[in-house]
Design an enzyme around this catalytic site. Sequence first.
Site, PDB file in Angstrom:
ATOM      1  CE  LYS A 226      -4.358  -2.254   1.226  1.00 18.92           C
ATOM      2  NZ  LYS A 226      -5.318  -2.556   1.993  1.00 18.92           N
ATOM      3  NE  ARG A 260      -7.316  -8.669   0.310  1.00 14.10           N
ATOM      4  CZ  ARG A 260      -6.885  -8.229  -0.808  1.00 14.10           C
ATOM      5  NH1 ARG A 260      -6.047  -6.988  -0.510  1.00 14.10           N
ATOM      6  NH2 ARG A 260      -7.406  -7.896  -1.999  1.00 14.10           N
TER       7      ARG A 260
HETATM    8  N1  HH2 Z   1      -7.230  -4.198   0.499  1.00 11.92           N
HETATM    9  C1  HH2 Z   1      -7.654  -4.170  -0.660  1.00 11.92           C
HETATM   10  C2  HH2 Z   1      -8.597  -5.080  -1.225  1.00 11.92           C
HETATM   11  N2  HH2 Z   1      -9.329  -5.702  -0.352  1.00 11.92           N
HETATM   12  N3  HH2 Z   1      -9.586  -6.606   1.763  1.00 11.92           N
HETATM   13  C3  HH2 Z   1      -9.304  -6.622   3.084  1.00 11.92           C
HETATM   14  N4  HH2 Z   1     -10.162  -7.311   4.079  1.00 11.92           N
HETATM   15  N5  HH2 Z   1      -8.376  -5.485   3.796  1.00 11.92           N
HETATM   16  C4  HH2 Z   1      -7.621  -4.826   2.752  1.00 11.92           C
HETATM   17  O1  HH2 Z   1      -6.926  -4.085   3.498  1.00 11.92           O
HETATM   18  C5  HH2 Z   1      -7.903  -4.925   1.544  1.00 11.92           C
HETATM   19  C6  HH2 Z   1      -9.268  -5.692   1.027  1.00 11.92           C
HETATM   20  C7  HH2 Z   1      -6.850  -3.425  -1.768  1.00 11.92           C
HETATM   21  O2  HH2 Z   1      -5.716  -4.082  -2.097  1.00 11.92           O
HETATM   22  P1  HH2 Z   1      -5.554  -4.850  -3.616  1.00 11.92           P
HETATM   23  O3  HH2 Z   1      -6.412  -5.957  -3.862  1.00 11.92           O
HETATM   24  O4  HH2 Z   1      -4.158  -5.215  -3.763  1.00 11.92           O
HETATM   25  O5  HH2 Z   1      -5.728  -3.840  -4.553  1.00 11.92           O
HETATM   26  P2  HH2 Z   1      -7.138  -3.403  -5.429  1.00 11.92           P
HETATM   27  O6  HH2 Z   1      -8.105  -2.841  -4.505  1.00 11.92           O
HETATM   28  O7  HH2 Z   1      -6.510  -2.214  -6.522  1.00 11.92           O
HETATM   29  O8  HH2 Z   1      -7.666  -4.640  -6.309  1.00 11.92           O
END
Ligand code: HH2
Length: 287
Positions: A226, A260
């Site tokens: 992040k 995660r």
């Molecule tokens: N962060 C993201 C997505 N889902 N779910 C939980 N429970 N906690 C988190 O911190 C979280 C999440 C964002 O990260 P990412 O999936 O890598 O990116 P994107 O939303 O751009 O797909």
Amino acid sequence: MSGPRLTFADGRRWELGRRTAVMGILNGTPDSFSDGGRFASPREAVAAGLAMFREGADIVDVGGESTRPGADAVDPADERDRVIPIIRGLRSAGAGRISVDTRRAEVAHAALDAGADLVNDVSGLDDPEMASLVAERGVPVVIMHMRGTPRTMQQHTAYDDVVATVKAFLAERVQRASAAGVADDKILVDPGIGFGKSADGNLELLRRLDELAALHLPILVGASRKSFIGAITGAAAGDRRQGSIAAAIWAATKGAAVVRVHDVRETVEALAVCDAIRHGDTTGAPR
Ligand code: HH2
């Protein structure tokens, strides 16, 4: 003394606390902030998900909507089309636990039908149908704190006390889940690192993560790659592995039961050492 536990719909349990569980991130999106457009087909995504299990992931989280700051909402039909073939493919290949990362009950419903075991809801049950769906299906749910929507959340990053606000929000949403009939051993809470928080707010949430223990529920933390990590190290999103591992280790030490992450193998290895130091046990606890 037994620690926190999570019970799946098939009655199997995860005893949490002794060994930090790892949720691998599998985004079937074209535009996720660090790994968007990684897969040309569901087959490739399934292969990557299976590789995560081989690397030690306890669960793989399949997402079809980027929730990066400023992202537009995705049409639910498109979101479904992205996640369902991946979940089906993982399930038929004999994968371990699968989670669906969605804010929409209709997508969660289809994902559970396709074989998902857990719903990861970054909106913390905004969809009025979500709490009753997870109650009815008996699946665990992650309740995460976010302010507004991904499109607007970074316009709302000022708090009097970020930890107190997040804690109160999570308590209220847990109450919503309980009222719908979701049992306590099926709920995880997540402070939502990067969702409507400044870099300082993220640091404060991580620094004071142990205060969320007052909710008496297992905590999940998603800090991987992040932007606050980039703000510290100067690294681009695809190059934040070391910082992400540091955040995962910190979170585990401050009480996270699940992290995660994008980089499963490296995180699993680092956490094995962290958990062994914490518990004085080199054998690793079985799940
Ligand atoms: N962060 C993201 C997505 N889902 N779910 C939980 N429970 N906690 C988190 O911190 C979280 C999440 C964002 O990260 P990412 O999936 O890598 O990116 P994107 O939303 O751009 O797909």
